[in-house]
Design an enzyme around this catalytic site. Structure first.
Site, PDB file in Angstrom:
ATOM      1  N   SER A 260       2.380  12.407  -2.306  1.00  0.00           N
ATOM      2  CA  SER A 260       2.437  12.718  -3.580  1.00  0.00           C
ATOM      3  C   SER A 260       1.557  13.500  -4.219  1.00  0.00           C
ATOM      4  O   SER A 260       0.409  13.646  -3.738  1.00  0.00           O
ATOM      5  CB  SER A 260       3.155  11.518  -4.463  1.00  0.00           C
ATOM      6  OG  SER A 260       1.927  10.745  -4.710  1.00  0.00           O
ATOM      7  N   LYS A 261       1.976  13.996  -5.370  1.00  0.00           N
ATOM      8  CA  LYS A 261       1.096  14.921  -6.245  1.00  0.00           C
ATOM      9  C   LYS A 261      -0.448  14.789  -6.224  1.00  0.00           C
ATOM     10  O   LYS A 261      -1.218  15.360  -5.937  1.00  0.00           O
ATOM     11  CB  LYS A 261       1.933  14.826  -7.739  1.00  0.00           C
ATOM     12  CG  LYS A 261       1.533  16.209  -8.539  1.00  0.00           C
ATOM     13  CD  LYS A 261       2.437  15.491  -9.949  1.00  0.00           C
ATOM     14  CE  LYS A 261       2.205  16.700 -10.904  1.00  0.00           C
ATOM     15  NZ  LYS A 261       2.990  16.595 -11.954  1.00  0.00           N
ATOM     16  N   ARG A 262      -0.554  13.298  -6.375  1.00  0.00           N
ATOM     17  CA  ARG A 262      -2.087  13.142  -6.950  1.00  0.00           C
ATOM     18  C   ARG A 262      -2.956  12.872  -5.493  1.00  0.00           C
ATOM     19  O   ARG A 262      -4.083  12.372  -5.454  1.00  0.00           O
ATOM     20  CB  ARG A 262      -2.222  11.836  -7.676  1.00  0.00           C
ATOM     21  CG  ARG A 262      -2.207  12.183  -9.438  1.00  0.00           C
ATOM     22  CD  ARG A 262      -2.121  10.951 -10.017  1.00  0.00           C
ATOM     23  NE  ARG A 262      -0.600  11.057 -10.665  1.00  0.00           N
ATOM     24  CZ  ARG A 262      -0.424  11.702 -11.884  1.00  0.00           C
ATOM     25  NH1 ARG A 262      -1.261  12.708 -12.097  1.00  0.00           N
ATOM     26  NH2 ARG A 262       0.773  12.015 -12.118  1.00  0.00           N
TER      27      ARG A 262
END
Length: 504
Positions: A260-262
């Site tokens: 995911s993004k982070r």
RNA sequence: GGCCCGUUCGUCUAGGGGUUAGGACGCCAGGUUUUCAUCCUGGUAGCACGGGUUCGAAUCCCGUACGGGCUACCA
């Protein structure tokens, strides 16, 4: 019939690496079969739109070389390719399903839905669905008197839900997983048309895939569970469903959950092709481009994350990938992102690419404020490319090509340097000053060392440290000739002073 | 919780009834090099577990465990 595939991202943020791989597989199939690769923007959720996301997606695809044959801004006979611009198309199909008894209007407010879920939870039903068991207790066109529903519908109060048949097995063939079966009693009555008149993913997806004559749906595994709904809708509409292929997910390096993004910041690598500035969070997410990856290497790494050519071949050009690609070799299980291997691919790409072709991207990675002549940079590229992994490394790993060392490996200097050597160094210095080419100078210096019974392992490393600051880098004499005599002699003098300061 | 999908070296994967279980990344060692990198050679390490079926199971079946996905008027 020729193959038509689509990549259908939602412009709710930057395109992530899993999406890139999905786009790649779609692209490869299209190119392999002489088909068409379509970009469709799935912007039906007006509340989650992010400014710049669509442009970001397009720019990413362009950077990667996965240019769509059809799509918004790319032309094509099946547009518009932005679902928001197709809004008026969808209602009639939802309406048709209502008329056929395959769907119905529902009037429940968000509060009522929440209350229902709470209630069901209290009864021990974990995360209750709006399904056959529940729908007769709710406010919809199935439970309300016809006049009442009609008034609500006319007032625009209704949404449309799919009416799942009772206890029926719905099977479909997934090209990777073979047969997958769901029983309709496990499936919920999905909303297909929202209050704002927009379709949900499920409706928009089957309508557009049908209208755009999509033959193969290749998407992430997160869609596997709703595929039975889609299959049912194709059946309700009397349309032929496309072939489905669900791709295994790309997992975090720990294997716990999808990437995911982070995770980029967390594990030290980019999860996005291009750098993305999230204005809402005021965070900048790293991009592979800015990190110094070549898109060809990135794609080569990604294509092997969940697919293999059926042989040991790993380093592939786009042409090669297209030639070898096949849906049947897609792997079933999720793959973790391996940073080390991704940078190995980039190094391989660098080593296998002509210096001249590397010039432009290396220039693009140049630190701000630096100016270097192309011919010189190209020489550096030739000498350094098998020693670096990313474009920016030419400037960091090869910093000594651009400026004199700021420090010297004193441990190595202390081990080797003695002031008594100065006379010999002076001799070497004059050889450099008088030299005309790298090979001759190398012979001269080595000959001198031999004649005087001096150790190469002492003088040469010291000479290297004078030039580079440390014991690393390309051939010493190549470095000397690249730097030019003036610079070499300057470094020579400065280093000797520093060396003397070290011993004591 | 329910449903669906999955599980071969640390990681990416090949192999789909009889294989010394193969390759790649990483790591380690050696060689080459003035050094680093490249390159070459070698090494390290794996079929989740338990039952079946079978002369024989990593491979087929069942179960268990573990992991993942879905479970929104999000996609």
């Amino acid at each position: 019939m020729s193959i038509r595939v689509r990549f259908a991202p939602s412009p709710t943020g930057p395109l992530h690496i899993g999406g890139v791989r999905t786009a790649l597989y779609n692209y490869l199939l299209a190119k392999k079969e002489g088909g068409t690769f379509i970009l469709r923007i799935e912007d039906t959720d007006q509340t989650r739109l992010v400014e710049g996301a669509e442009d970001y997606i397009k720019e990413s695809l362009e950077w990667l070389g996965l240019t769509p044959d059809e799509g918004p801004g790319y032309g094509g006979d099946y547009g518009p390719y932005r679902q928001s611009e197709r809004k008026d198309l969808y209602a009639q199909y939802a309406q048709q399903m209502v008329e056929q008894g395959n769907a119905y209007y529902a009037f429940d407010t968000p509060d009522e839905l929440q209350a229902m879920r709470k209630e069901q939870e209290a009864l021990g039903h974990h995360s209750a669905k709006y399904d056959a068991r529940i729908r007769m207790q709710m406010r919809n066109s199935l439970t309300l008197p016809a006049e009442e529903s009609d008034i609500l519908i006319a007032a625009g109060e209704g949404i449309i839900r799919l009416k799942m048949p009772h206890d029926e097995d719905v099977s479909f063939v997934d090209l990777v997983r073979e047969k997958v079966t769901f029983n309709t009693s496990e499936l919920d009555d999905k909303v297909i048309l929202k209050k704002d008149g927009m379709p949900t993913y499920h409706l928009a997806n089957i309508v557009d895939d049908h209208l755009m004559k999509i033959t193969h749906v290749i998407r992430g595994e997160e869609w596997l569970s709703s595929t039975a709904h889609h299959v049912l809708m194709y059946r309700f509409m009397g349309w032929e469903a496309p072939h489905f292929t669900h791709l295994p997910l790309i997992l975090k390096p720990t294997g716990k959950g999808k990437l995911s993004k982070r995770d980029g910041a967390k594990f030290g690598f980019a999860v996005f092709p291009l750098e993305w500035h999230d204005k809402k969070e005021d965070v900048v997410y790293a991009g592979f481009r800015e990190d110094g990856f070549d898109p060809k290497a990135l794609l080569n790494f990604l294509v092997l994350l969940g697919w293999n050519p059926g042989s040991d071949e790993e380093i592939m050009t786009m042409e090669r990938m297209i030639k070898l690609f096949s849906l049947s070799k897609i792997v079933k299980s999720g793959a973790r992102f391996d940073v080390d291997k991704s940078s190995w691919f980039n190094q391989q790409y660098l080593m296998n690419t002509a210096d001249a072709d590397l010039l432009a991207p290396v220039k693009a990675a140049m630190p701000e404020g630096m100016t270097v002549e192309d011919s010189y940079l190209q020489t550096v590229i030739g000498l350094m490319k098998e020693r670096v992994h990313k474009y920016g490394d030419f400037y960091t790993e090869g910093s000594f090509f651009f400026s004199a060392p700021e420090s010297y490996d004193d441990k190595q200097v202390k081990k080797r340097y003695k002031p008594e050597q100065d006379a010999h160094f002076d001799a070497i210095k004059s050889m450099i000053a008088a030299s005309s080419d790298s090979a001759t100078l190398a012979d001269q210096v080595k000959g001198y060392l031999k004649d005087n019974e001096l150790k190469m392992g002492v003088y040469l490393p010291l000479l290297r440290i004078m030039m580079c600051g440390a014991l690393k880098g390309p051939d010493l004499f190549d470095i000397i000739f690249s730097l030019g005599k003036d610079e070499v002699l300057k470094r020579y003098d400065a280093a000797l002073v520093a060396f003397k300061g070290m011993e004591s």
